[in-house]
Write a protein that holds these residues in place. Structure first.
Motif, PDB file in Angstrom:
ATOM      1  N   LEU A  24       0.667  -1.069  -0.001  1.00  0.00           N
ATOM      2  CA  LEU A  24      -0.046   0.045  -0.072  1.00  0.00           C
ATOM      3  C   LEU A  24       0.942   1.206  -0.044  1.00  0.00           C
ATOM      4  O   LEU A  24       0.608   2.172  -0.693  1.00  0.00           O
ATOM      5  CB  LEU A  24      -0.867   0.126   1.110  1.00  0.00           C
ATOM      6  N   ARG A  25       2.014   1.206   0.821  1.00  0.00           N
ATOM      7  CA  ARG A  25       2.830   2.515   0.776  1.00  0.00           C
ATOM      8  C   ARG A  25       3.514   2.628  -0.539  1.00  0.00           C
ATOM      9  O   ARG A  25       3.488   3.716  -0.818  1.00  0.00           O
ATOM     10  CB  ARG A  25       3.766   2.128   2.081  1.00  0.00           C
ATOM     11  N   ALA A  26       3.912   1.399  -1.025  1.00  0.00           N
ATOM     12  CA  ALA A  26       4.697   1.670  -2.306  1.00  0.00           C
ATOM     13  C   ALA A  26       3.688   2.433  -3.540  1.00  0.00           C
ATOM     14  O   ALA A  26       4.249   3.302  -4.315  1.00  0.00           O
ATOM     15  CB  ALA A  26       5.128   0.188  -2.916  1.00  0.00           C
ATOM     16  N   TRP A  27       2.334   1.878  -3.418  1.00  0.00           N
ATOM     17  CA  TRP A  27       1.520   2.425  -4.418  1.00  0.00           C
ATOM     18  C   TRP A  27       1.472   4.139  -3.962  1.00  0.00           C
ATOM     19  O   TRP A  27       1.258   4.845  -5.026  1.00  0.00           O
ATOM     20  CB  TRP A  27       0.277   2.012  -4.392  1.00  0.00           C
ATOM     21  N   HIS A 115      -5.064   1.356  -8.201  1.00  0.00           N
ATOM     22  CA  HIS A 115      -5.724   2.384  -8.735  1.00  0.00           C
ATOM     23  C   HIS A 115      -6.502   3.331  -7.684  1.00  0.00           C
ATOM     24  O   HIS A 115      -6.205   4.400  -7.626  1.00  0.00           O
ATOM     25  CB  HIS A 115      -6.759   1.808  -9.749  1.00  0.00           C
ATOM     26  N   LEU A 116      -6.941   2.631  -6.878  1.00  0.00           N
ATOM     27  CA  LEU A 116      -7.749   3.402  -5.732  1.00  0.00           C
ATOM     28  C   LEU A 116      -6.757   3.908  -4.780  1.00  0.00           C
ATOM     29  O   LEU A 116      -7.045   5.206  -4.304  1.00  0.00           O
ATOM     30  CB  LEU A 116      -8.970   2.630  -5.066  1.00  0.00           C
ATOM     31  N   VAL A 117      -5.864   3.460  -4.481  1.00  0.00           N
ATOM     32  CA  VAL A 117      -4.792   4.084  -3.439  1.00  0.00           C
ATOM     33  C   VAL A 117      -4.183   5.328  -4.241  1.00  0.00           C
ATOM     34  O   VAL A 117      -4.074   6.400  -3.472  1.00  0.00           O
ATOM     35  CB  VAL A 117      -3.622   2.922  -3.062  1.00  0.00           C
ATOM     36  N   ILE A 118      -3.743   5.076  -5.410  1.00  0.00           N
ATOM     37  CA  ILE A 118      -3.315   6.286  -6.192  1.00  0.00           C
ATOM     38  C   ILE A 118      -4.157   7.237  -6.439  1.00  0.00           C
ATOM     39  O   ILE A 118      -3.809   8.354  -6.116  1.00  0.00           O
ATOM     40  CB  ILE A 118      -2.634   5.487  -7.676  1.00  0.00           C
ATOM     41  N   HIS A 119      -5.524   6.867  -6.766  1.00  0.00           N
ATOM     42  CA  HIS A 119      -6.337   7.925  -7.036  1.00  0.00           C
ATOM     43  C   HIS A 119      -6.872   8.806  -5.724  1.00  0.00           C
ATOM     44  O   HIS A 119      -6.762  10.071  -5.666  1.00  0.00           O
ATOM     45  CB  HIS A 119      -7.855   7.316  -7.454  1.00  0.00           C
ATOM     46  N   GLY A 120      -6.707   7.984  -4.742  1.00  0.00           N
ATOM     47  CA  GLY A 120      -7.039   8.662  -3.084  1.00  0.00           C
ATOM     48  C   GLY A 120      -5.931   9.587  -2.780  1.00  0.00           C
ATOM     49  O   GLY A 120      -6.033  10.402  -2.285  1.00  0.00           O
ATOM     50  N   VAL A 143      -3.071   7.075 -14.939  1.00  0.00           N
ATOM     51  CA  VAL A 143      -2.519   6.123 -15.997  1.00  0.00           C
ATOM     52  C   VAL A 143      -1.181   6.143 -16.211  1.00  0.00           C
ATOM     53  O   VAL A 143      -0.805   4.693 -16.206  1.00  0.00           O
ATOM     54  CB  VAL A 143      -3.387   6.380 -17.325  1.00  0.00           C
ATOM     55  N   ALA A 144      -0.411   6.977 -16.155  1.00  0.00           N
ATOM     56  CA  ALA A 144       1.040   7.065 -16.143  1.00  0.00           C
ATOM     57  C   ALA A 144       1.646   6.243 -14.887  1.00  0.00           C
ATOM     58  O   ALA A 144       2.652   5.454 -15.254  1.00  0.00           O
ATOM     59  CB  ALA A 144       1.650   8.429 -16.248  1.00  0.00           C
TER      60      ALA A 144
END
Length: 158
Positions: A24-27, A115-120, A143-144
């Motif tokens: 999770l931290r990596a994302w 995706h959701l972790v990055i989005h959040g 996306v990138a």
């Protein structure tokens, strides 16, 4: 320019052995790094908390803070950047909704979670999608980041 520092806490209100703190931290770190490259002067440090919840807690939080009577996949609270350059935010991820959406959309669970972790995380850092230009910019960043993680564009129709 130095890399931004990330202080990242994970709270497990549900059992989620498939989502380790390290993963999770990596994302989240990928999103912090991308935001720092996009706006290098916006913040020097990010302090984020990610809480994994069930449908009951997700619905309660969404009702309390957004007046929506359902559990959403990700709910983000952005607190801005303090005078010392620290961006703070809380990210709530509803595991039940995440699993259901991944199955319905035919996506691997971990890809949808990433995706959701990055989005959040991007929301916690001040990004939004309230208008067309903001949405296109934020989606392009997502996306990138996902492409670098070898994850398909989540916005493409299947």
């Amino acid at each position: 320019m130095p890399e931004p520092v990330l202080s990242f806490t994970v709270q497990y209100a549900v059992d989620a052995p498939e989502l380790s703190r390290q993963q999770l931290r990596a994302w989240a770190l990928k999103a912090v790094q991308a935001a720092n490259q996009d706006c290098p002067d916006a913040f020097q440090r990010a302090e984020l908390t990610l809480r994994l919840v069930n449908t009951v807690e997700g619905r309660s939080l969404n009702a309390s803070y957004r007046d929506k009577d359902y559990a959403t996949n990700v709910l983000t609270f952005e607190y801005g950047v303090d005078p010392e350059g620290t961006a703070r935010g809380d990210i709530i991820l509803c595991l039940d909704v995440l699993k259901k959406e991944a199955e319905e959309q035919g996506k691997p669970f971990k890809h949808h979670a990433a995706h959701l972790v990055i989005h959040g995380t991007l929301h916690a850092l001040g990004y939004d999608h309230l208008n067309h230009d903001e949405a296109e910019h934020m989606e392009a960043m997502e996306v990138a980041i996902l492409t670098r993680l070898h994850i398909e564009n989540p916005y493409l129709e299947r």
